[in-house]
Design an enzyme around this catalytic site. Sequence first.
Site, mmCIF file in Angstrom:
data_model
loop_
_atom_site.group_PDB
_atom_site.id
_atom_site.type_symbol
_atom_site.label_atom_id
_atom_site.label_comp_id
_atom_site.label_asym_id
_atom_site.label_seq_id
_atom_site.Cartn_x
_atom_site.Cartn_y
_atom_site.Cartn_z
ATOM 1 N N ASP A 299 1.538 -1.955 -9.913
ATOM 2 C CA ASP A 299 0.274 -1.931 -9.166
ATOM 3 C C ASP A 299 -0.613 -3.089 -9.627
ATOM 4 O OD1 ASP A 299 -2.148 -1.341 -7.926
ATOM 5 O OD2 ASP A 299 -2.046 0.800 -8.363
ATOM 6 N N SER B 66 -6.353 6.460 -5.354
ATOM 7 C CA SER B 66 -6.893 5.133 -5.088
ATOM 8 C C SER B 66 -8.432 5.179 -5.112
ATOM 9 C CB SER B 66 -6.346 4.625 -3.755
ATOM 10 O OG SER B 66 -6.695 3.288 -3.522
ATOM 11 N N HIS C 194 0.894 -0.402 -5.539
ATOM 12 C CA HIS C 194 -0.209 0.554 -5.377
ATOM 13 C C HIS C 194 0.111 1.653 -4.361
ATOM 14 C CE1 HIS C 194 -4.236 2.118 -5.451
ATOM 15 N NE2 HIS C 194 -4.380 1.931 -4.157
#
Length: 367
Positions: free
Chosen positions: A313, A145, A346
């Site tokens: 995502d 991330s 995500h």
Amino acid sequence: MGDARRYHPLSSPFRMKRGGELLGARVAYETWGTLNAARDNAILILTGLSPSAHAAANTQDPSPGWWEAMIGPGRAFDTDRFHVICVNSLGSDKGSTCPASIDPATGEPYRLTFPELSLEDVANAAHETVSGLGIARLACLVGCSMGGMSALAYMLLHPDTVRTHISVDTAPQAQPFAIAIRSLQREAIRLDPRWNGGHYDDDVWPEHGMSIARKLGVITYRSAMEWNGRFARIRLDADERDDNAPFGFEFQVESYLEAHARRFNRQFDPNSYLYLSRASDWFDMAEYGDGDVMRGLQRIQVTRALVIGVSTDILFPLEQQETIARGLEAAGAAVDFVALDSPQGHDAFLVDIENYSKAIGGFLASI
């Protein structure tokens, strides 16, 4: 329970990309496994916005870490073979110097006098930590991330210090949707009267703003597919509703978000959240490629890379991971690109352990 957290003192002054400097700053980190005699079996993990360096349990701290099922003997990050390091980002309040830290010049918390923070600063602080451990070249640099963006900066700013790279659910620059969400999160915090221009304390804390910021985050970390599958339009039972509250919670999904927000609140410093959130928006590999992301990526030199993305995502869309894969490949790396269909969006890398273990473990077994 002991504290496995260790600290690396940064160079003083530690100079920041956008001007300003920190005196007496430090970075928190934890380790698993043993560094070999050649010092060439180290893996560094850079985290998302909110996690600490406690990625997994260890002898000093047996509590489960945020990536518990991934790290240990025989796991994807095999500690029988690798020395695994996880660094808490500079600017995070989980042990590293951050806006809540005491400014040695004033004896008061930095608050908003903390210098403007970039992910390049996060990368440089992590590199200083690795160097301080006597490691000249990482066997693998892993970024999840926000940490994936920090990892790109690390490899670009410190060439020849990383042999292979694993990019997890990240991006070479923030897209407008991600910027818009993070802008709303920051606005929610800033508009809470208790934020008070960054001058809050334990008695007066911007809980409402942080709660909304967290809810916005959780909504974007998962996918519509998962929300539908988990909650549909299921309503709360009568005893779970407050019928006296105007426009009160009526659906299970609302209650779920509220519980998430409550768990997060007071677990993360609001000013640190603001600084790291903005640093994520600012990061752009195009800065290093004369305005072109691909040219910026092509300046990164690693021998091999694994790039993982998730089709669901919405915060870091799959095409952004495809761009990273193409850029590293154009720079000469042998790249494995894995596109997963995990429904968790995500957050899949924290939840779909089976598929991430298979991809990451398989890659590391081959390097």
